[in-house]
Scaffold this active site. Structure first.
Site, PDB file in Angstrom:
ATOM      1  N   ASP A 139       0.860  -1.181   0.000  1.00  0.00           N
ATOM      2  CA  ASP A 139       0.000   0.000   0.000  1.00  0.00           C
ATOM      3  C   ASP A 139       0.897   1.232   0.000  1.00  0.00           C
ATOM      4  O   ASP A 139       2.054   1.136   0.381  1.00  0.00           O
ATOM      5  CB  ASP A 139      -0.831   0.034   1.283  1.00  0.00           C
ATOM      6  CG  ASP A 139      -1.987  -0.952   1.247  1.00  0.00           C
ATOM      7  OD1 ASP A 139      -2.410  -1.332   0.168  1.00  0.00           O
ATOM      8  OD2 ASP A 139      -2.433  -1.312   2.344  1.00  0.00           O
ATOM      9  N   TYR A 218      -3.269 -10.685  -3.613  1.00  0.00           N
ATOM     10  CA  TYR A 218      -3.445  -9.556  -4.529  1.00  0.00           C
ATOM     11  C   TYR A 218      -2.940  -9.896  -5.918  1.00  0.00           C
ATOM     12  O   TYR A 218      -3.553  -9.535  -6.920  1.00  0.00           O
ATOM     13  CB  TYR A 218      -2.746  -8.301  -3.983  1.00  0.00           C
ATOM     14  CG  TYR A 218      -3.657  -7.498  -3.100  1.00  0.00           C
ATOM     15  CD1 TYR A 218      -3.961  -7.947  -1.819  1.00  0.00           C
ATOM     16  CD2 TYR A 218      -4.243  -6.322  -3.538  1.00  0.00           C
ATOM     17  CE1 TYR A 218      -4.819  -7.238  -1.000  1.00  0.00           C
ATOM     18  CE2 TYR A 218      -5.101  -5.607  -2.721  1.00  0.00           C
ATOM     19  CZ  TYR A 218      -5.378  -6.069  -1.451  1.00  0.00           C
ATOM     20  OH  TYR A 218      -6.242  -5.365  -0.652  1.00  0.00           O
TER      21      TYR A 218
HETATM   22  C1  LIG Z   1      -2.391  -4.405  -1.008  1.00  0.00           C
HETATM   23  S1  LIG Z   1      -2.217  -5.395   0.433  1.00  0.00           S
HETATM   24  C2  LIG Z   1      -1.182  -6.736  -0.115  1.00  0.00           C
HETATM   25  C3  LIG Z   1      -1.312  -7.940   0.753  1.00  0.00           C
HETATM   26  C4  LIG Z   1      -0.407  -9.109   0.358  1.00  0.00           C
HETATM   27  N1  LIG Z   1       0.974  -8.756   0.465  1.00  0.00           N
HETATM   28  C5  LIG Z   1      -0.715  -9.578  -1.042  1.00  0.00           C
HETATM   29  O1  LIG Z   1       0.109  -9.365  -1.946  1.00  0.00           O
HETATM   30  O2  LIG Z   1      -1.785 -10.182  -1.221  1.00  0.00           O
HETATM   31  C6  LIG Z   1      -1.084  -4.427   1.417  1.00  0.00           C
HETATM   32  C7  LIG Z   1      -0.891  -4.977   2.817  1.00  0.00           C
HETATM   33  O3  LIG Z   1       0.037  -4.156   3.522  1.00  0.00           O
HETATM   34  C8  LIG Z   1      -0.476  -3.893   4.824  1.00  0.00           C
HETATM   35  N2  LIG Z   1       0.096  -2.622   5.287  1.00  0.00           N
HETATM   36  C9  LIG Z   1      -0.174  -1.378   4.824  1.00  0.00           C
HETATM   37  N3  LIG Z   1       0.513  -0.454   5.507  1.00  0.00           N
HETATM   38  C10 LIG Z   1       1.253  -1.131   6.432  1.00  0.00           C
HETATM   39  C11 LIG Z   1       2.153  -0.723   7.446  1.00  0.00           C
HETATM   40  N4  LIG Z   1       2.432   0.555   7.651  1.00  0.00           N
HETATM   41  N5  LIG Z   1       2.716  -1.682   8.209  1.00  0.00           N
HETATM   42  C12 LIG Z   1       2.421  -2.999   8.010  1.00  0.00           C
HETATM   43  N6  LIG Z   1       1.565  -3.435   7.064  1.00  0.00           N
HETATM   44  C13 LIG Z   1       0.978  -2.518   6.294  1.00  0.00           C
HETATM   45  C14 LIG Z   1      -1.975  -3.828   4.611  1.00  0.00           C
HETATM   46  O4  LIG Z   1      -2.704  -3.971   5.805  1.00  0.00           O
HETATM   47  C15 LIG Z   1      -2.170  -4.976   3.637  1.00  0.00           C
HETATM   48  O5  LIG Z   1      -2.315  -6.215   4.289  1.00  0.00           O
END
Ligand SMILES: C[S@@+](CC[C@H](N)C(=O)[O-])C[C@H]1O[C@@H](n2cnc3c(N)ncnc32)[C@H](O)[C@@H]1O
Length: 237
Positions: A139, A218
């Site tokens: 993200d 994703y």
């Molecule tokens: C778009 S999702 C991708 C999830 C997984 N990696 C995938 O490819 O299916 C981004 C992930 O990053 C996590 N995330 C976003 N900001 C974060 C932060 N500051 N620290 C830890 N995790 C975070 C979100 O909660 C989410 O689970």
């Protein structure tokens, strides 16, 4: 609440809302009650410098940032029982889903999911602690205006350079080329070598061995929609 960008308030689960208002989010209480493989923020922080104690045995530590529902983390832990795997995830529900995935695949000996904010990774990992680093679809799905909130940043590259052991590998997969560009540029100012960069890995292949990978949640959504996913591979000098 998911935070994007680093603010000056140190990250902790022990802030008053998290302790006194578990009704704010049912997964907040659930993640605290689950026990291993979940590490609540304070437990994860206490493991800095002694990560070997978190697992069945001390082994090289592989770290995934933002594992979401844990398909990749648990899948890679199953492929590599000779390594320890920890995901760092900020959202309570995803921490719980990831823990369930770890349990379902029976990799509780070498996989953990820590609830922490990836903008504060130096709280968790001492210099040289990380033997491998993975970021899959980070993200935010950045607009230009989100530049300061992009985790793939000079801040992240500087942290990675310090936390990763010499020779450790960093893999990024993203649907967003800006994330590759940002990390590649930031890594150029740090002791990293570029091992590979591939745009549209579905058609052009991954820069790393394809059998040593797991399709993330994703990533599979993008594959289904026939949208390209890109990869960047770096080595800490
Ligand atoms: C778009 S999702 C991708 C999830 C997984 N990696 C995938 O490819 O299916 C981004 C992930 O990053 C996590 N995330 C976003 N900001 C974060 C932060 N500051 N620290 C830890 N995790 C975070 C979100 O909660 C989410 O689970």
């Amino acid at each position: 609440m998911t935070q994007f960008g680093r603010n000056n308030v140190p990250f902790t689960d022990l802030d008053p809302d998290h302790v006194s208002r578990p009704d704010l989010n049912p997964y907040l209480r659930l993640h605290r009650e689950m026990g291993p493989p979940v590490l609540i923020a304070e437990e994860a922080k206490a493991l800095r410098g002694r990560w070997g104690e978190a697992f069945a045995k001390p082994q090289p530590l592989q770290v995934e940032i933002g594992p979401g529902n844990g398909f990749f983390l648990a899948g890679m832990a199953a492929k590599h029982p000779e390594q320890n795997w920890v995901g760092v995830e900020i959202r309570f529900k995803r921490v719980v889903l990831c823990a369930k995935k770890i349990n379902a695949l029976g990799v509780g000996g070498n996989a953990r999911i820590a609830r922490y904010d990836a903008w504060w990774l130096e709280d968790l990992f001492e210099p040289g602690a990380v033997a491998g680093l993975y970021v899959n679809h980070p993200d935010p799905w950045a607009k230009d205006s989100d530049e300061k909130k992009r985790l793939m940043s000079p801040h992240f590259a500087a942290w990675a350079a310090e936390a990763m052991a010499p020779g450790a590998l960093l893999r990024l997969k993203s649907d967003h080329l800006n994330n590759l560009d940002a990390l590649q540029a930031a890594a150029a100012a740090q002791p990293f070598d570029l091992l590979g960069r591939v745009e549209d890995i579905e058609h052009n292949g991954t820069p790393w061995p394809v059998e040593d990978d797991v399709i993330t949640n994703y990533q599979s959504k993008f594959i289904k929609r026939k949208l390209p996913v890109h990869a960047l591979w770096l080595r800490r000098r």
